[in-house]
Design a protein around this motif. Structure first.
Motif, short mmCIF file in Angstrom:
data_model
loop_
_atom_site.label_atom_id
_atom_site.label_comp_id
_atom_site.label_asym_id
_atom_site.label_seq_id
_atom_site.Cartn_x
_atom_site.Cartn_y
_atom_site.Cartn_z
N LEU A 85 4.20 -24.83 49.43
CA LEU A 85 4.31 -26.00 48.55
C LEU A 85 5.20 -25.60 47.38
O LEU A 85 4.89 -24.65 46.65
CB LEU A 85 2.92 -26.42 48.05
CG LEU A 85 2.85 -27.47 46.94
CD1 LEU A 85 3.50 -28.79 47.35
CD2 LEU A 85 1.40 -27.72 46.51
N LEU A 86 6.34 -26.27 47.26
CA LEU A 86 7.28 -25.97 46.17
C LEU A 86 7.48 -27.19 45.30
O LEU A 86 7.66 -28.29 45.81
CB LEU A 86 8.67 -25.59 46.74
CG LEU A 86 8.78 -24.49 47.80
CD1 LEU A 86 10.24 -24.33 48.24
CD2 LEU A 86 8.23 -23.18 47.28
N HIS A 87 7.44 -27.00 43.98
CA HIS A 87 7.83 -28.07 43.06
C HIS A 87 9.17 -27.67 42.45
O HIS A 87 9.27 -26.63 41.80
CB HIS A 87 6.80 -28.23 41.94
CG HIS A 87 5.47 -28.75 42.41
ND1 HIS A 87 5.36 -29.76 43.34
CD2 HIS A 87 4.20 -28.42 42.08
CE1 HIS A 87 4.08 -30.02 43.55
NE2 HIS A 87 3.36 -29.22 42.80
N ILE A 122 3.90 -23.04 44.31
CA ILE A 122 2.70 -23.46 43.60
C ILE A 122 1.88 -22.25 43.15
O ILE A 122 1.27 -22.27 42.06
CB ILE A 122 1.84 -24.45 44.46
CG1 ILE A 122 0.75 -25.12 43.61
CG2 ILE A 122 1.23 -23.78 45.67
CD1 ILE A 122 1.23 -26.05 42.57
N GLU A 123 1.90 -21.17 43.94
CA GLU A 123 1.14 -19.98 43.54
C GLU A 123 1.69 -19.42 42.23
O GLU A 123 0.94 -19.07 41.33
CB GLU A 123 1.23 -18.87 44.62
CG GLU A 123 0.54 -19.19 45.92
CD GLU A 123 1.48 -19.79 46.97
OE1 GLU A 123 2.46 -20.45 46.57
OE2 GLU A 123 1.22 -19.60 48.17
N GLU A 124 3.05 -19.35 42.15
CA GLU A 124 3.66 -18.81 40.93
C GLU A 124 3.43 -19.72 39.74
O GLU A 124 3.13 -19.26 38.64
CB GLU A 124 5.17 -18.64 41.16
CG GLU A 124 5.58 -17.18 41.22
CD GLU A 124 7.08 -17.05 41.09
OE1 GLU A 124 7.52 -16.28 40.24
OE2 GLU A 124 7.80 -17.74 41.85
N PHE A 172 -5.40 -29.27 37.27
CA PHE A 172 -4.32 -30.23 36.98
C PHE A 172 -3.01 -29.78 37.65
O PHE A 172 -2.32 -30.57 38.27
CB PHE A 172 -4.12 -30.37 35.46
CG PHE A 172 -5.17 -31.19 34.76
CD1 PHE A 172 -6.04 -32.03 35.46
CD2 PHE A 172 -5.30 -31.15 33.37
CE1 PHE A 172 -7.01 -32.80 34.80
CE2 PHE A 172 -6.26 -31.92 32.69
CZ PHE A 172 -7.11 -32.74 33.42
N ILE A 173 -2.69 -28.48 37.54
CA ILE A 173 -1.44 -27.98 38.15
C ILE A 173 -1.47 -28.21 39.67
O ILE A 173 -0.52 -28.72 40.26
CB ILE A 173 -1.22 -26.47 37.86
CG1 ILE A 173 -0.95 -26.23 36.38
CG2 ILE A 173 -0.08 -25.91 38.71
CD1 ILE A 173 -0.84 -24.75 35.98
N LEU A 174 -2.62 -27.86 40.29
CA LEU A 174 -2.70 -27.91 41.76
C LEU A 174 -2.68 -29.34 42.30
O LEU A 174 -2.43 -29.55 43.48
CB LEU A 174 -3.95 -27.18 42.25
CG LEU A 174 -3.98 -25.68 41.92
CD1 LEU A 174 -5.29 -25.05 42.36
CD2 LEU A 174 -2.82 -24.93 42.56
N HIS A 175 -2.96 -30.33 41.44
CA HIS A 175 -2.96 -31.72 41.90
C HIS A 175 -1.76 -32.51 41.35
O HIS A 175 -1.70 -33.73 41.52
CB HIS A 175 -4.26 -32.42 41.48
CG HIS A 175 -5.44 -31.99 42.28
ND1 HIS A 175 -6.22 -30.93 41.93
CD2 HIS A 175 -5.97 -32.46 43.43
CE1 HIS A 175 -7.18 -30.76 42.82
NE2 HIS A 175 -7.05 -31.69 43.75
N ARG A 183 -2.79 -24.10 47.81
CA ARG A 183 -3.56 -24.52 46.64
C ARG A 183 -5.01 -24.03 46.72
O ARG A 183 -5.64 -23.73 45.73
CB ARG A 183 -3.56 -26.06 46.52
CG ARG A 183 -2.18 -26.66 46.42
CD ARG A 183 -2.22 -28.14 46.64
NE ARG A 183 -2.83 -28.48 47.91
CZ ARG A 183 -3.24 -29.70 48.25
NH1 ARG A 183 -3.09 -30.69 47.41
NH2 ARG A 183 -3.77 -29.94 49.43
N ALA A 184 -5.52 -23.97 47.95
CA ALA A 184 -6.93 -23.57 48.13
C ALA A 184 -7.16 -22.12 47.71
O ALA A 184 -8.19 -21.79 47.14
CB ALA A 184 -7.35 -23.79 49.57
#
Ligand code: CMC
Length: 429
Positions: free
Chosen positions: A67-69, A74-76, A224-227, A315-316
């Motif tokens: 998952l990239l934003h 997302i982990e970073e 909040f970040i993960l959603h 995310r999990a």
């Protein structure tokens, strides 16, 4: 320039050539826009194979758990940034400079109060309304209070409204909770972080000082970040569709909230918690595991498995670590509900049924447990999801308008009556 072609052979007469468009990473798309003029529509209920737009915001690779934003994993982001920094990245597509971020943070913080007249609006709702119903109504009504910047064709107006939504959503959400329990509204505090301010508005009362626990503040910031965004999911697509007609952004976000409220979308963590409460004690777990494996029993372990992520949900992993931090901090690992959750988690990570089918606990499993431990009532879980997702909705709404929008108008495969004659049952006037 793409020059790959796809050929569609219809029966043995007609051949239609279509462009194949590349993506930076991920699945290529077949451009079917000319098909209508050739006399055909594509049929794809639920849009599972249809790209409804072009976007540069979020990328998901479900097979590989990515998952990239805006290109950042997302982990970073969860480890090294804060929710507000992620908001900046989603909105503007780049990391902020120190100065730009300071300005952004100040602007968000300074606009968190809402027009005082809105407090009267709340009084029109029943106290026992579901907070999502109130959130949906009040968010839509914000357009009536902030109508000075509703021109969707004006770039500055779009930015002002983006800030207003991001700043005011936690305030409205916390008011929904306070109203439901009959406590006075708590005003936002500009000296607190985005997450701490929300916790303060939820749990403080005028009677005594409320100190925000830093471990819970960090956990909420992570939630909040993960959603924050998840590509073209149901609520985001709803916001884009509503916005494509030029509808005002508050109405579009209210539409997104309505879509998110559905149990198939934002409601899974609430369902997971209900299941944990139903199981009740660790000794009952084997009975539920047997039921989950039984093909003749419709029961499924809520909070396990994922439609898109088939190797792991990135995310999990982050949520799991946060969950353990919170339970340690609150010394809750001995509480029977959390014992059930932790035992289920242990089994899922060891039982061949779950391992073979890649049924690990998902993001909703852990977020439900964290929120419960933080004393957030389950009726507020989806409300918190809506706060976090507001930035994703706004970023997509803004991108759509920045790039020029075409009104959404899907077609259909008609299977109703052919033309027939009408006979009225009413008397002629
Ligand atoms: N418990 C027990 N067995 C399961 C479960 C479960 N939760 N999920 C899937 N399976 C089994 C299923 O019976 C099937 O077994 P078999 O191959 O022997 O027939 C196999 O695993 C594959 O199942 P599927 O239905 O093809 O998987 P899916 O990708 O269609 O379903 C899912 C994904 C999320 C709908 C499903 O796992 C589920 O219902 N989970 C529980 C609800 C839940 O936690 N939802 C939240 C998901 S995260 C949402 C988000 O991203 O925000």
């Amino acid at each position: 320039m793409d020059n790959k072609k796809a050929t569609l052979q219809i029966g043995n007469r007609k051949k239609i050539t279509l462009d194949v468009l590349s993506a930076t990473v991920g699945t290529e798309v077949i451009d079917v826009r000319t098909l209508g003029s050739e006399g055909y529509f594509t049929f794809d209920p639920g849009f599972t194979s249809t790209a409804s737009c072009e976007s540069k915001i979020t990328f998901i690779d479900g097979d590989n758990g990515i998952l990239l934003h805006r290109g950042f994993s997302i982990e970073e982001l969860a480890e090294k940034s804060t929710y507000l920094e992620v908001c900046y990245i989603l909105l503007y597509g780049k990391t902020p400079t120190k100065e730009a971020f300071a300005t952004f943070k100040t602007t968000v913080t300074r606009h968190s109060m809402i027009h005082d007249q809105i407090t009267h609006l709340f009084r029109g709702f029943r106290r026992d309304s579901h907070p999502m119903a109130v959130l949906c109504g009040v968010t839509g009504a914000l357009a009536a209070f902030y109508h000075d910047a509703l021109d969707v064709n004006n770039e500055r107006h779009r930015e002002i409204t983006a800030f207003r939504l991001l700043s005011k959503m936690p305030t409205v959400a916390a008011m929904c909770y306070k109203y439901s329990i009959g406590q006075p509204f708590v005003y936002p505090r500009n000296d607190l972080s985005y997450a701490a301010n929300f916790l303060h508005m939820m749990f403080a009362t005028p009677c005594e000082e409320y100190k925000v626990n830093p471990v819970l503040e960090k956990a909420l910031d992570r939630i909040f970040i993960l959603h924050a965004d998840h590509e073209q999911n149901a609520s985001t697509s709803t916001v884009r569709t509503a916005g494509s007609s030029g509808a005002n952004p508050f109405a579009c976000i209210a539409a997104g909230i309505a879509s998110l409220w559905g149990p198939a979308h934002g409601g899974a963590n609430e369902a997971c918690l209900k299941m944990l409460e139903e199981i009740g004690t660790v000794d009952k777990i084997p009975e539920y595991i047997t039921r989950a494996k039984d093909k003749d029993d419709p029961f499924r372990l809520m909070g396990f498995g994922h439609r898109v992520y088939k190797s792991n949900d990135p995310r999990a992993k982050v949520m799991r670590a946060t969950c353990h931090e919170v339970l340690d901090e609150l010394k809750m690992k001995d509480n029977s509900l959390f014992k059930v959750a932790l035992e289920l988690e242990r089994i899922a990570l060891e039982d061949p049924y779950f391992i073979e089918r890649k049924l690990y606990p998902n993001v909703d499993f852990y977020s439900g447990i964290i929120l419960k431990a933080m004393k957030v009532p389950s009726s507020m879980f989806t409300v918190l999801f809506a706060i976090a997702r507001t930035i994703g909705w706004i970023a997509h709404w803004k991108e759509m308008h920045d790039e020029g929008v075409k009104i959404a108008r899907p077609r259909q495969r008609y299977t109703g009556h052919e033309k027939r004659e009408f006979t009225s049952c009413s008397e002629s006037i």
